[in-house]
Design a protein around this motif. Structure first.
Motif, mmCIF file in Angstrom:
data_model
loop_
_atom_site.group_PDB
_atom_site.id
_atom_site.type_symbol
_atom_site.label_atom_id
_atom_site.label_comp_id
_atom_site.label_asym_id
_atom_site.label_seq_id
_atom_site.Cartn_x
_atom_site.Cartn_y
_atom_site.Cartn_z
ATOM 1 N N LYS A 93 4.246 1.690 2.062
ATOM 2 C CA LYS A 93 5.184 0.602 1.928
ATOM 3 C C LYS A 93 5.888 0.352 3.251
ATOM 4 C CE LYS A 93 5.901 0.949 -2.902
ATOM 5 N NZ LYS A 93 6.777 0.783 -3.977
ATOM 6 N N TRP A 110 9.130 -0.749 5.781
ATOM 7 C CA TRP A 110 10.554 -0.529 5.960
ATOM 8 C C TRP A 110 11.162 -1.821 6.456
ATOM 9 C CZ3 TRP A 110 13.135 4.386 6.314
ATOM 10 C CH2 TRP A 110 12.325 5.465 6.015
ATOM 11 N N ASP A 126 9.894 4.080 0.846
ATOM 12 C CA ASP A 126 8.838 4.453 -0.086
ATOM 13 C C ASP A 126 9.450 5.406 -1.117
ATOM 14 O OD1 ASP A 126 7.125 7.130 1.696
ATOM 15 O OD2 ASP A 126 9.213 6.563 1.668
ATOM 16 N N ASN A 127 8.712 5.745 -2.155
ATOM 17 C CA ASN A 127 9.289 6.498 -3.277
ATOM 18 C C ASN A 127 9.798 7.875 -2.865
ATOM 19 O OD1 ASN A 127 8.646 4.312 -4.829
ATOM 20 N ND2 ASN A 127 6.773 5.205 -5.649
ATOM 21 N N THR A 132 13.973 1.100 -3.487
ATOM 22 C CA THR A 132 12.546 1.374 -3.573
ATOM 23 C C THR A 132 11.931 0.491 -4.643
ATOM 24 O OG1 THR A 132 10.855 3.091 -3.695
ATOM 25 C CG2 THR A 132 12.661 3.265 -5.244
#
Length: 117
Positions: free
Chosen positions: A1, A3, A18-19, A75
């Motif tokens: 993912k 930023w 991200d997670n 997130t």
């Protein structure tokens, strides 16, 4: 993912993580606010759009935001990652909710309830 950071009202920056990065940052946020302060968590359905234009989402997404008085983190979770994230998220919440204060009911409220019965 990806930023990204953007300026929001009040001077805080919201960061999309991200997670795993979100869970790590949330842990730090809980530790920083353990003695005083609060952490606010918001969960919403997310349709994938960043503007007001109508877009059909290819899959169901969920957005989770956490904020304290100093920072905001975000997130986005896809339906494929939900179970793994939820297990980690639940463990994190259980581990950090031990410093909550118990709310005590006043004696007047108890007496009033008994009179109503």
């Amino acid at each position: 993912k990806q930023w990204y950071q953007r300026r929001v009202r009040g001077g805080f920056k919201m960061v999309l993580l991200d997670n795993d990065g979100f869970l790590h940052a949330l842990t730090k946020m809980f530790q920083n606010n353990r003695t005083s302060g609060s952490v606010t968590l918001v969960t919403k359905k997310y349709d994938g759009r960043t503007t007001r234009a109508a877009v059909t989402a290819p899959e169901n997404l969920c957005i989770i935001r956490a904020s304290d008085n100093k920072s905001k983190i975000t997130t986005i979770i896809s339906n494929k990652e939900v179970t793994k994230f939820q297990m980690s998220y639940a463990t994190l919440l259980r581990g950090n909710m031990d410093s909550l204060k118990k709310h005590e009911k006043s004696k007047e409220r108890k007496d009033k309830k008994r009179k109503d019965l």
